[in-house]
Design a protein around this motif. Structure first.
Motif, PDB file in Angstrom:
ATOM      1  N   ASP A 157       1.000  -1.288   0.018  1.00 51.68           N
ATOM      2  CA  ASP A 157       0.036   0.102   0.093  1.00 51.68           C
ATOM      3  C   ASP A 157       1.009   1.158   0.188  1.00 51.68           C
ATOM      4  O   ASP A 157       1.979   1.198   0.192  1.00 51.68           O
ATOM      5  N   PRO A 158       0.245   2.479  -0.418  1.00 53.16           N
ATOM      6  CA  PRO A 158       1.310   3.587  -0.295  1.00 53.16           C
ATOM      7  C   PRO A 158       1.628   3.955   0.925  1.00 53.16           C
ATOM      8  O   PRO A 158       0.778   3.725   2.049  1.00 53.16           O
ATOM      9  N   LEU A 159       2.649   4.431   1.173  1.00 47.60           N
ATOM     10  CA  LEU A 159       3.126   5.085   2.703  1.00 47.60           C
ATOM     11  C   LEU A 159       1.944   6.113   2.810  1.00 47.60           C
ATOM     12  O   LEU A 159       1.378   6.902   2.094  1.00 47.60           O
ATOM     13  N   PRO A 160       1.640   6.145   4.107  1.00 51.90           N
ATOM     14  CA  PRO A 160       0.483   7.249   4.431  1.00 51.90           C
ATOM     15  C   PRO A 160       0.901   8.628   4.254  1.00 51.90           C
ATOM     16  O   PRO A 160       0.029   9.374   3.730  1.00 51.90           O
ATOM     17  N   GLU A 161       2.210   8.996   4.166  1.00 50.75           N
ATOM     18  CA  GLU A 161       2.600  10.573   3.991  1.00 50.75           C
ATOM     19  C   GLU A 161       2.550  10.518   2.469  1.00 50.75           C
ATOM     20  O   GLU A 161       2.631  11.983   2.238  1.00 50.75           O
ATOM     21  N   ARG A 162       2.338   9.728   1.494  1.00 44.25           N
ATOM     22  CA  ARG A 162       2.219   9.790   0.304  1.00 44.25           C
ATOM     23  C   ARG A 162       0.884   9.737  -0.533  1.00 44.25           C
ATOM     24  O   ARG A 162       0.605  10.002  -1.575  1.00 44.25           O
ATOM     25  N   LEU A 163      -0.200   9.046   0.349  1.00 43.69           N
ATOM     26  CA  LEU A 163      -1.642   8.993   0.227  1.00 43.69           C
ATOM     27  C   LEU A 163      -1.920  10.419   0.164  1.00 43.69           C
ATOM     28  O   LEU A 163      -2.310  11.154   1.000  1.00 43.69           O
ATOM     29  N   ILE A 164      -2.678  10.488  -1.327  1.00 40.48           N
ATOM     30  CA  ILE A 164      -3.747  11.835  -1.426  1.00 40.48           C
ATOM     31  C   ILE A 164      -5.139  11.271  -1.045  1.00 40.48           C
ATOM     32  O   ILE A 164      -5.769  12.135  -0.489  1.00 40.48           O
ATOM     33  N   SER A 165      -5.701  10.260  -1.861  1.00 41.48           N
ATOM     34  CA  SER A 165      -6.961   9.972  -1.938  1.00 41.48           C
ATOM     35  C   SER A 165      -7.123   8.945  -2.314  1.00 41.48           C
ATOM     36  O   SER A 165      -6.059   8.328  -2.902  1.00 41.48           O
ATOM     37  N   GLY A 166      -8.407   7.959  -2.128  1.00 41.22           N
ATOM     38  CA  GLY A 166      -8.839   6.787  -2.378  1.00 41.22           C
ATOM     39  C   GLY A 166      -8.104   5.724  -1.678  1.00 41.22           C
ATOM     40  O   GLY A 166      -7.538   6.114  -0.608  1.00 41.22           O
ATOM     41  N   ASN A 167      -8.077   4.438  -1.916  1.00 39.72           N
ATOM     42  CA  ASN A 167      -7.513   3.425  -1.165  1.00 39.72           C
ATOM     43  C   ASN A 167      -6.686   2.495  -2.240  1.00 39.72           C
ATOM     44  O   ASN A 167      -6.743   1.371  -2.160  1.00 39.72           O
ATOM     45  N   PRO A 168      -5.761   3.042  -2.933  1.00 37.10           N
ATOM     46  CA  PRO A 168      -5.125   2.159  -3.906  1.00 37.10           C
ATOM     47  C   PRO A 168      -4.142   1.130  -3.083  1.00 37.10           C
ATOM     48  O   PRO A 168      -3.696   1.438  -1.999  1.00 37.10           O
ATOM     49  N   SER A 169      -3.855   0.000  -3.898  1.00 33.93           N
ATOM     50  CA  SER A 169      -2.943  -0.977  -3.443  1.00 33.93           C
ATOM     51  C   SER A 169      -2.169  -1.259  -4.806  1.00 33.93           C
ATOM     52  O   SER A 169      -2.367  -1.216  -5.795  1.00 33.93           O
ATOM     53  N   PHE A 170      -1.038  -1.967  -4.315  1.00 32.56           N
ATOM     54  CA  PHE A 170      -0.061  -2.149  -5.439  1.00 32.56           C
ATOM     55  C   PHE A 170       0.516  -3.440  -5.596  1.00 32.56           C
ATOM     56  O   PHE A 170       0.349  -4.267  -4.521  1.00 32.56           O
ATOM     57  N   LYS A 171       0.634  -4.011  -6.764  1.00 32.73           N
ATOM     58  CA  LYS A 171       1.334  -5.352  -6.970  1.00 32.73           C
ATOM     59  C   LYS A 171       2.722  -5.185  -7.782  1.00 32.73           C
ATOM     60  O   LYS A 171       2.766  -4.316  -8.761  1.00 32.73           O
ATOM     61  N   THR A 172       3.613  -5.936  -7.218  1.00 35.00           N
ATOM     62  CA  THR A 172       5.044  -5.848  -8.022  1.00 35.00           C
ATOM     63  C   THR A 172       5.351  -7.235  -8.026  1.00 35.00           C
ATOM     64  O   THR A 172       5.790  -7.765  -7.364  1.00 35.00           O
ATOM     65  N   TRP A 173       5.652  -7.520  -9.419  1.00 36.07           N
ATOM     66  CA  TRP A 173       6.341  -8.745  -9.870  1.00 36.07           C
ATOM     67  C   TRP A 173       7.817  -8.480 -10.577  1.00 36.07           C
ATOM     68  O   TRP A 173       7.882  -8.226 -11.506  1.00 36.07           O
ATOM     69  N   ALA A 174       8.648  -8.270  -9.505  1.00 39.96           N
ATOM     70  CA  ALA A 174      10.049  -8.084 -10.051  1.00 39.96           C
ATOM     71  C   ALA A 174      10.508  -9.235 -10.770  1.00 39.96           C
ATOM     72  O   ALA A 174      10.346 -10.494 -10.401  1.00 39.96           O
ATOM     73  N   GLN A 175      11.172  -8.981 -11.587  1.00 42.92           N
ATOM     74  CA  GLN A 175      11.542  -9.974 -12.759  1.00 42.92           C
ATOM     75  C   GLN A 175      13.049  -9.770 -13.013  1.00 42.92           C
ATOM     76  O   GLN A 175      13.766 -10.969 -13.545  1.00 42.92           O
ATOM     77  N   ASP A 176      13.977  -8.836 -12.724  1.00 38.64           N
ATOM     78  CA  ASP A 176      15.148  -8.692 -13.033  1.00 38.64           C
ATOM     79  C   ASP A 176      15.901  -7.555 -12.095  1.00 38.64           C
ATOM     80  O   ASP A 176      15.395  -6.683 -12.072  1.00 38.64           O
ATOM     81  N   VAL A 177      17.156  -8.025 -11.692  1.00 39.90           N
ATOM     82  CA  VAL A 177      17.840  -7.177 -11.099  1.00 39.90           C
ATOM     83  C   VAL A 177      19.274  -7.095 -11.625  1.00 39.90           C
ATOM     84  O   VAL A 177      19.888  -8.197 -12.012  1.00 39.90           O
ATOM     85  N   ALA A 178      19.971  -6.030 -12.039  1.00 42.67           N
ATOM     86  CA  ALA A 178      21.152  -6.006 -12.744  1.00 42.67           C
ATOM     87  C   ALA A 178      22.114  -4.720 -12.209  1.00 42.67           C
ATOM     88  O   ALA A 178      21.658  -4.200 -11.345  1.00 42.67           O
ATOM     89  N   ARG A 179      23.367  -4.561 -12.612  1.00 37.58           N
ATOM     90  CA  ARG A 179      24.314  -3.769 -12.148  1.00 37.58           C
ATOM     91  C   ARG A 179      24.700  -3.565 -10.767  1.00 37.58           C
ATOM     92  O   ARG A 179      24.514  -2.525 -10.262  1.00 37.58           O
ATOM     93  N   GLY A 180      24.591  -4.798  -9.862  1.00 39.34           N
ATOM     94  CA  GLY A 180      24.818  -4.673  -8.860  1.00 39.34           C
ATOM     95  C   GLY A 180      23.770  -3.770  -8.034  1.00 39.34           C
ATOM     96  O   GLY A 180      23.841  -2.916  -7.118  1.00 39.34           O
ATOM     97  N   GLU A 181      22.340  -4.316  -8.321  1.00 33.82           N
ATOM     98  CA  GLU A 181      21.309  -3.582  -7.669  1.00 33.82           C
ATOM     99  C   GLU A 181      20.704  -2.170  -8.105  1.00 33.82           C
ATOM    100  O   GLU A 181      19.699  -1.540  -7.485  1.00 33.82           O
ATOM    101  N   MET A 182      21.570  -1.713  -8.989  1.00 31.91           N
ATOM    102  CA  MET A 182      21.175  -0.521  -9.659  1.00 31.91           C
ATOM    103  C   MET A 182      20.167  -0.536 -10.689  1.00 31.91           C
ATOM    104  O   MET A 182      19.316   0.400 -10.875  1.00 31.91           O
ATOM    105  N   VAL A 183      19.911  -1.580 -11.370  1.00 33.24           N
ATOM    106  CA  VAL A 183      18.738  -1.682 -12.432  1.00 33.24           C
ATOM    107  C   VAL A 183      17.792  -2.650 -12.123  1.00 33.24           C
ATOM    108  O   VAL A 183      18.231  -3.698 -11.717  1.00 33.24           O
ATOM    109  N   HIS A 184      16.435  -2.353 -11.894  1.00 34.78           N
ATOM    110  CA  HIS A 184      15.443  -2.932 -11.756  1.00 34.78           C
ATOM    111  C   HIS A 184      14.502  -3.161 -12.759  1.00 34.78           C
ATOM    112  O   HIS A 184      14.129  -2.260 -13.259  1.00 34.78           O
TER     113      HIS A 184
END
Length: 117
Positions: free
Chosen positions: A19-46
Protein backbone atom coordinates in the motif's frame (compact mmCIF):
# COMPACT_ATOMS: atom_id res chain seq x y z
CA UNK A 1 24.32 -16.55 -17.70
CA UNK A 2 22.00 -15.25 -20.39
CA UNK A 3 22.11 -11.56 -21.22
CA UNK A 4 18.58 -11.72 -22.66
CA UNK A 5 15.60 -11.42 -20.31
CA UNK A 6 11.96 -11.76 -21.35
CA UNK A 7 9.59 -9.73 -19.16
CA UNK A 8 6.39 -11.66 -18.42
CA UNK A 9 3.50 -9.19 -18.72
CA UNK A 10 1.11 -11.63 -17.00
CA UNK A 11 3.38 -13.36 -14.48
CA UNK A 12 2.27 -16.65 -12.99
CA UNK A 13 4.19 -16.18 -9.73
CA UNK A 14 2.82 -14.30 -6.71
CA UNK A 15 3.48 -10.55 -6.59
CA UNK A 16 4.74 -8.51 -3.67
CA UNK A 17 1.69 -6.61 -2.44
CA UNK A 18 1.85 -3.20 -0.76
CA UNK A 19 0.00 0.00 0.00
CA UNK A 20 1.21 3.59 -0.37
CA UNK A 21 3.10 5.14 2.51
CA UNK A 22 0.62 7.17 4.61
CA UNK A 23 2.54 10.39 3.96
CA UNK A 24 2.25 9.81 0.18
CA UNK A 25 -1.49 8.97 0.05
CA UNK A 26 -3.63 11.83 -1.29
CA UNK A 27 -6.98 10.15 -1.93
CA UNK A 28 -8.64 6.78 -2.47
CA UNK A 29 -7.46 3.42 -1.26
CA UNK A 30 -4.92 2.26 -3.86
CA UNK A 31 -3.03 -0.99 -3.54
CA UNK A 32 0.05 -2.07 -5.45
CA UNK A 33 1.38 -5.36 -6.83
CA UNK A 34 4.96 -5.78 -7.99
CA UNK A 35 6.31 -8.69 -9.99
CA UNK A 36 10.07 -8.02 -9.84
CA UNK A 37 11.70 -9.93 -12.69
CA UNK A 38 15.30 -8.80 -13.03
CA UNK A 39 18.02 -6.99 -11.11
CA UNK A 40 21.29 -5.98 -12.70
CA UNK A 41 24.38 -3.82 -12.27
CA UNK A 42 24.76 -4.57 -8.58
CA UNK A 43 21.15 -3.69 -7.63
CA UNK A 44 21.23 -0.46 -9.69
CA UNK A 45 18.76 -1.58 -12.41
CA UNK A 46 15.38 -3.18 -11.61
CA UNK A 47 12.86 -4.47 -14.15
CA UNK A 48 9.41 -5.96 -13.75
CA UNK A 49 5.67 -5.42 -13.86
CA UNK A 50 3.74 -3.19 -11.47
CA UNK A 51 0.01 -2.74 -10.98
CA UNK A 52 -2.02 -0.16 -9.03
CA UNK A 53 -5.71 0.19 -8.29
CA UNK A 54 -7.41 3.62 -8.48
CA UNK A 55 -6.25 6.34 -6.12
CA UNK A 56 -3.94 9.32 -5.89
CA UNK A 57 -0.44 9.43 -4.41
CA UNK A 58 2.60 11.69 -4.32
CA UNK A 59 5.36 10.44 -6.59
CA UNK A 60 8.90 11.35 -5.60
CA UNK A 61 11.68 9.88 -7.76
CA UNK A 62 14.68 11.22 -5.87
CA UNK A 63 17.80 10.01 -7.71
CA UNK A 64 15.91 7.27 -9.61
CA UNK A 65 15.27 7.28 -13.37
CA UNK A 66 12.18 5.24 -14.36
CA UNK A 67 10.98 4.12 -17.79
CA UNK A 68 7.33 2.94 -17.90
CA UNK A 69 5.29 1.22 -20.61
CA UNK A 70 1.55 1.03 -19.87
CA UNK A 71 0.15 -2.44 -20.55
CA UNK A 72 -3.39 -1.59 -19.43
CA UNK A 73 -5.29 1.14 -17.61
CA UNK A 74 -5.15 4.91 -17.39
CA UNK A 75 -3.06 7.24 -15.21
CA UNK A 76 -2.74 10.98 -14.90
CA UNK A 77 0.65 12.39 -13.89
CA UNK A 78 1.06 15.97 -12.79
CA UNK A 79 4.56 17.27 -12.19
CA UNK A 80 4.74 19.79 -9.37
CA UNK A 81 4.00 23.17 -10.99
CA UNK A 82 2.98 21.51 -14.29
CA UNK A 83 -0.11 20.46 -16.21
CA UNK A 84 -1.68 16.97 -15.95
CA UNK A 85 -0.62 14.42 -18.58
CA UNK A 86 -2.72 11.30 -19.31
CA UNK A 87 -1.07 7.96 -20.16
CA UNK A 88 -3.05 4.92 -21.28
CA UNK A 89 -2.58 1.44 -22.74
CA UNK A 90 0.31 1.41 -25.19
CA UNK A 91 1.92 4.65 -23.98
CA UNK A 92 5.49 4.89 -22.70
CA UNK A 93 7.16 7.62 -20.65
CA UNK A 94 10.13 8.43 -18.46
CA UNK A 95 10.18 9.99 -15.00
CA UNK A 96 13.61 11.52 -14.58
CA UNK A 97 15.55 11.92 -11.32
CA UNK A 98 14.11 14.78 -9.30
CA UNK A 99 10.52 14.26 -10.51
CA UNK A 100 8.01 15.26 -7.84
CA UNK A 101 4.30 15.24 -8.51
CA UNK A 102 1.00 13.41 -8.31
CA UNK A 103 0.32 9.92 -9.68
CA UNK A 104 -3.42 9.45 -10.13
CA UNK A 105 -4.57 5.98 -11.19
CA UNK A 106 -7.88 6.53 -12.97
CA UNK A 107 -8.37 2.94 -14.13
CA UNK A 108 -6.36 0.04 -12.66
CA UNK A 109 -2.99 0.28 -14.35
CA UNK A 110 -0.39 -2.35 -15.17
CA UNK A 111 3.01 -1.30 -16.47
CA UNK A 112 6.43 -2.62 -17.31
CA UNK A 113 9.03 -0.63 -15.39
CA UNK A 114 12.77 -0.22 -15.60
CA UNK A 115 14.36 1.78 -12.80
CA UNK A 116 17.95 2.94 -12.77
CA UNK A 117 19.44 4.29 -9.54
Amino acid sequence: MSLLKTIETNPTFAPRESDPLPERLISGNPSFKTWAQDVARGEMVHTGVWEATPGETRSIKGETFEFCHILSGIVELTQEGGEPVIYKTGDSFVMKPGFVGVWKTIETVRKIYVTVM
